[in-house]
Design a protein around this motif. Structure first.
Motif, PDB file in Angstrom:
ATOM      1  N   ILE A  51       0.440  -1.079   0.260  1.00  0.00           N
ATOM      2  CA  ILE A  51      -0.302   0.180  -0.274  1.00  0.00           C
ATOM      3  C   ILE A  51       1.141   1.653   0.075  1.00  0.00           C
ATOM      4  CG2 ILE A  51      -1.857   1.268   1.474  1.00  0.00           C
ATOM      5  CD1 ILE A  51      -2.481  -1.394   2.080  1.00  0.00           C
ATOM      6  N   ALA A  52       1.939   1.070   1.151  1.00  0.00           N
ATOM      7  CA  ALA A  52       2.895   2.735   1.125  1.00  0.00           C
ATOM      8  C   ALA A  52       3.439   2.575  -0.305  1.00  0.00           C
ATOM      9  CB  ALA A  52       3.835   2.057   1.522  1.00  0.00           C
ATOM     10  N   THR A  53       3.699   1.676  -1.845  1.00  0.00           N
ATOM     11  CA  THR A  53       4.301   1.988  -2.501  1.00  0.00           C
ATOM     12  C   THR A  53       3.795   2.215  -3.752  1.00  0.00           C
ATOM     13  OG1 THR A  53       5.771  -0.062  -1.685  1.00  0.00           O
ATOM     14  CG2 THR A  53       5.217   0.577  -4.291  1.00  0.00           C
ATOM     15  N   VAL A  54       1.971   1.840  -3.428  1.00  0.00           N
ATOM     16  CA  VAL A  54       1.562   2.204  -4.728  1.00  0.00           C
ATOM     17  C   VAL A  54       0.887   4.328  -4.040  1.00  0.00           C
ATOM     18  CG1 VAL A  54      -1.550   2.362  -5.056  1.00  0.00           C
ATOM     19  CG2 VAL A  54       0.380   1.093  -4.699  1.00  0.00           C
ATOM     20  N   THR A  55       1.364   4.256  -2.841  1.00  0.00           N
ATOM     21  CA  THR A  55       1.407   5.285  -2.589  1.00  0.00           C
ATOM     22  C   THR A  55       1.834   6.192  -2.630  1.00  0.00           C
ATOM     23  OG1 THR A  55      -0.394   4.605  -0.278  1.00  0.00           O
ATOM     24  CG2 THR A  55       0.585   7.156  -0.208  1.00  0.00           C
ATOM     25  N   ARG A  56       3.286   6.181  -2.940  1.00  0.00           N
ATOM     26  CA  ARG A  56       4.417   6.651  -2.933  1.00  0.00           C
ATOM     27  C   ARG A  56       4.306   7.000  -4.843  1.00  0.00           C
ATOM     28  NH1 ARG A  56       6.461   3.479  -0.031  1.00  0.00           N
ATOM     29  NH2 ARG A  56       8.431   2.029  -0.784  1.00  0.00           N
ATOM     30  N   VAL A  57       3.420   5.882  -5.918  1.00  0.00           N
ATOM     31  CA  VAL A  57       3.434   6.230  -6.939  1.00  0.00           C
ATOM     32  C   VAL A  57       2.362   6.813  -7.351  1.00  0.00           C
ATOM     33  CG1 VAL A  57       2.842   5.265  -9.174  1.00  0.00           C
ATOM     34  CG2 VAL A  57       4.595   3.697  -7.482  1.00  0.00           C
ATOM     35  N   LEU A  58       1.123   7.260  -6.400  1.00  0.00           N
ATOM     36  CA  LEU A  58       0.160   8.236  -6.755  1.00  0.00           C
ATOM     37  C   LEU A  58       0.892   9.575  -6.444  1.00  0.00           C
ATOM     38  CD1 LEU A  58      -2.198   6.090  -5.529  1.00  0.00           C
ATOM     39  CD2 LEU A  58      -1.909   6.635  -7.645  1.00  0.00           C
ATOM     40  N   GLU A  59       1.444   9.911  -5.476  1.00  0.00           N
ATOM     41  CA  GLU A  59       2.657  11.024  -4.834  1.00  0.00           C
ATOM     42  C   GLU A  59       2.982  11.697  -5.619  1.00  0.00           C
ATOM     43  OE1 GLU A  59       3.930  10.136  -0.568  1.00  0.00           O
ATOM     44  OE2 GLU A  59       1.737  10.278   0.583  1.00  0.00           O
ATOM     45  N   ALA A  60       3.974  10.556  -5.912  1.00  0.00           N
ATOM     46  CA  ALA A  60       4.744  11.200  -7.023  1.00  0.00           C
ATOM     47  C   ALA A  60       4.062  11.918  -8.844  1.00  0.00           C
ATOM     48  CB  ALA A  60       5.738  10.098  -7.827  1.00  0.00           C
ATOM     49  N   PHE A  61       3.435  11.050  -8.951  1.00  0.00           N
ATOM     50  CA  PHE A  61       2.210  11.897  -9.963  1.00  0.00           C
ATOM     51  C   PHE A  61       1.927  12.755  -9.394  1.00  0.00           C
ATOM     52  CE2 PHE A  61       1.594   7.675 -11.637  1.00  0.00           C
ATOM     53  CZ  PHE A  61       2.010   8.203 -13.372  1.00  0.00           C
ATOM     54  N   ARG A  62       1.492  12.959  -8.412  1.00  0.00           N
ATOM     55  CA  ARG A  62       0.725  14.770  -7.388  1.00  0.00           C
ATOM     56  C   ARG A  62       1.837  15.481  -7.698  1.00  0.00           C
ATOM     57  NH1 ARG A  62      -1.400  14.731  -2.469  1.00  0.00           N
ATOM     58  NH2 ARG A  62      -2.194  16.793  -3.576  1.00  0.00           N
ATOM     59  N   THR A  63       3.250  14.986  -8.005  1.00  0.00           N
ATOM     60  CA  THR A  63       4.098  16.007  -7.835  1.00  0.00           C
ATOM     61  C   THR A  63       4.708  16.944  -8.811  1.00  0.00           C
ATOM     62  OG1 THR A  63       5.859  14.466  -8.756  1.00  0.00           O
ATOM     63  CG2 THR A  63       5.794  15.129  -6.015  1.00  0.00           C
ATOM     64  N   LEU A  64       3.873  15.880  -9.973  1.00  0.00           N
ATOM     65  CA  LEU A  64       4.041  16.680 -11.191  1.00  0.00           C
ATOM     66  C   LEU A  64       2.627  18.041 -12.375  1.00  0.00           C
ATOM     67  CD1 LEU A  64       4.277  13.248 -13.882  1.00  0.00           C
ATOM     68  CD2 LEU A  64       5.508  14.573 -13.829  1.00  0.00           C
ATOM     69  N   ASP A  65       2.033  17.003 -11.346  1.00  0.00           N
ATOM     70  CA  ASP A  65       0.586  18.761 -10.739  1.00  0.00           C
ATOM     71  C   ASP A  65      -0.351  17.566  -9.880  1.00  0.00           C
ATOM     72  OD1 ASP A  65      -1.585  20.136 -11.235  1.00  0.00           O
ATOM     73  OD2 ASP A  65      -2.247  19.344 -13.134  1.00  0.00           O
ATOM     74  N   PRO A  66      -1.078  18.356  -9.015  1.00  0.00           N
ATOM     75  CA  PRO A  66      -1.813  17.853  -7.347  1.00  0.00           C
ATOM     76  C   PRO A  66      -2.894  17.524  -7.667  1.00  0.00           C
ATOM     77  CG  PRO A  66      -0.782  20.400  -6.927  1.00  0.00           C
ATOM     78  CD  PRO A  66      -0.605  20.171  -8.672  1.00  0.00           C
ATOM     79  N   ASP A  67      -3.222  18.302  -9.093  1.00  0.00           N
ATOM     80  CA  ASP A  67      -5.269  17.820  -9.502  1.00  0.00           C
ATOM     81  C   ASP A  67      -4.702  16.730 -10.653  1.00  0.00           C
ATOM     82  OD1 ASP A  67      -5.827  19.741  -7.246  1.00  0.00           O
ATOM     83  OD2 ASP A  67      -5.716  21.826  -8.774  1.00  0.00           O
ATOM     84  N   LEU A  68      -4.201  16.328 -11.027  1.00  0.00           N
ATOM     85  CA  LEU A  68      -3.468  15.088 -12.215  1.00  0.00           C
ATOM     86  C   LEU A  68      -4.600  14.217 -12.361  1.00  0.00           C
ATOM     87  CD1 LEU A  68      -0.424  14.698 -14.097  1.00  0.00           C
ATOM     88  CD2 LEU A  68      -1.495  12.142 -13.217  1.00  0.00           C
ATOM     89  N   PRO A  69      -5.636  14.056 -13.490  1.00  0.00           N
ATOM     90  CA  PRO A  69      -6.573  12.887 -13.242  1.00  0.00           C
ATOM     91  C   PRO A  69      -5.907  11.943 -13.406  1.00  0.00           C
ATOM     92  CG  PRO A  69      -7.269  14.485 -14.578  1.00  0.00           C
ATOM     93  CD  PRO A  69      -6.027  15.102 -13.809  1.00  0.00           C
ATOM     94  N   ILE A  70      -6.747  10.823 -12.390  1.00  0.00           N
ATOM     95  CA  ILE A  70      -6.526   9.604 -12.399  1.00  0.00           C
ATOM     96  C   ILE A  70      -6.053   9.039 -14.045  1.00  0.00           C
ATOM     97  CG2 ILE A  70      -7.633   8.073 -12.281  1.00  0.00           C
ATOM     98  CD1 ILE A  70      -4.559   6.999 -10.280  1.00  0.00           C
ATOM     99  N   GLN A  71      -6.677   8.848 -15.097  1.00  0.00           N
ATOM    100  CA  GLN A  71      -6.698   8.794 -16.345  1.00  0.00           C
ATOM    101  C   GLN A  71      -5.260   9.318 -16.852  1.00  0.00           C
ATOM    102  OE1 GLN A  71      -9.941   9.401 -19.747  1.00  0.00           O
ATOM    103  NE2 GLN A  71     -10.792   8.994 -18.250  1.00  0.00           N
ATOM    104  N   TYR A  72      -5.023  10.716 -16.233  1.00  0.00           N
ATOM    105  CA  TYR A  72      -3.327  10.526 -16.947  1.00  0.00           C
ATOM    106  C   TYR A  72      -2.468  10.069 -16.784  1.00  0.00           C
ATOM    107  CZ  TYR A  72      -5.339  15.976 -18.431  1.00  0.00           C
ATOM    108  OH  TYR A  72      -6.093  15.919 -18.135  1.00  0.00           O
ATOM    109  N   ALA A  73      -2.834   9.164 -15.159  1.00  0.00           N
ATOM    110  CA  ALA A  73      -1.793   8.383 -14.920  1.00  0.00           C
ATOM    111  C   ALA A  73      -1.550   7.172 -15.793  1.00  0.00           C
ATOM    112  CB  ALA A  73      -1.509   8.313 -13.331  1.00  0.00           C
ATOM    113  N   LEU A  74      -3.302   6.156 -15.516  1.00  0.00           N
ATOM    114  CA  LEU A  74      -3.059   5.712 -16.683  1.00  0.00           C
ATOM    115  C   LEU A  74      -2.347   5.498 -18.256  1.00  0.00           C
ATOM    116  CD1 LEU A  74      -6.696   4.194 -15.131  1.00  0.00           C
ATOM    117  CD2 LEU A  74      -4.470   3.491 -14.706  1.00  0.00           C
ATOM    118  N   SER A  75      -2.916   7.098 -18.378  1.00  0.00           N
ATOM    119  CA  SER A  75      -2.844   6.379 -19.882  1.00  0.00           C
ATOM    120  C   SER A  75      -1.035   6.856 -20.028  1.00  0.00           C
ATOM    121  CB  SER A  75      -2.911   8.370 -20.924  1.00  0.00           C
ATOM    122  OG  SER A  75      -4.345   7.992 -20.910  1.00  0.00           O
ATOM    123  N   PHE A  76      -0.422   7.522 -19.523  1.00  0.00           N
ATOM    124  CA  PHE A  76       1.566   7.363 -19.390  1.00  0.00           C
ATOM    125  C   PHE A  76       1.353   6.253 -19.047  1.00  0.00           C
ATOM    126  CE2 PHE A  76       4.791   7.697 -16.567  1.00  0.00           C
ATOM    127  CZ  PHE A  76       5.755   7.843 -18.110  1.00  0.00           C
TER     128      PHE A  76
END
Length: 126
Positions: free
Chosen positions: A10-35
């Motif tokens: 869970i901590a790993t998934v959280t850190r991955v999601l936080e890494a995406f948030r460093t790009l944009d705090p409001d980054l939609p999950i769909q952008y992360a999935l697309s990437f």
């Protein structure tokens, strides 16, 4: 039979999601999935991306634009991917990671690779 999720997973998934948030705090999950889908399938077309994600082609195109150098209306994008015209089929756009996208993917690999499958044991990175 229920499989328990370990706290380190869970901590790993959280850190991955936080890494995406460093790009944009409001980054939609769909952008992360697309990437992530583009990273796994470089050279994928926007239509194929839409199909894999189960979204409309217009949504996939919008996601790629947001992940590209220029979003919409001249707004700066994240510059993680680039879409190029397919030389064999000019109406088709193929998508690949940019240097910044590869660096971000390496960052994500570092997050995921830092997890040892045994609880409470983590590999030390230099």
């Amino acid at each position: 039979m229920s499989t328990r999720i370990r706290p380190d997973e869970i901590a790993t998934v959280t850190r991955v999601l936080e890494a995406f948030r460093t790009l944009d705090p409001d980054l939609p999950i769909q952008y992360a999935l697309s990437f992530m889908t583009i990273a796994q399938n470089e050279g994928i077309s926007i239509g194929e991306l839409a199909e894999r994600l189960g979204i409309a082609q217009s949504s996939a195109s919008r996601n790629v634009a947001a992940l590209s150098r220029w979003h919409s209306f001249g707004k700066a994008g994240l510059d993680l991917v680039s879409a190029q015209e397919d030389p064999r089929e000019r109406r088709r756009k193929v998508v690949a990671l940019t240097d910044k996208g590869r660096a971000f993917l390496d960052e994500l690999r570092g997050i995921v690779g830092n997890v040892d499958p045994r609880p409470d044991l983590r590999r030390k990175t230099a």
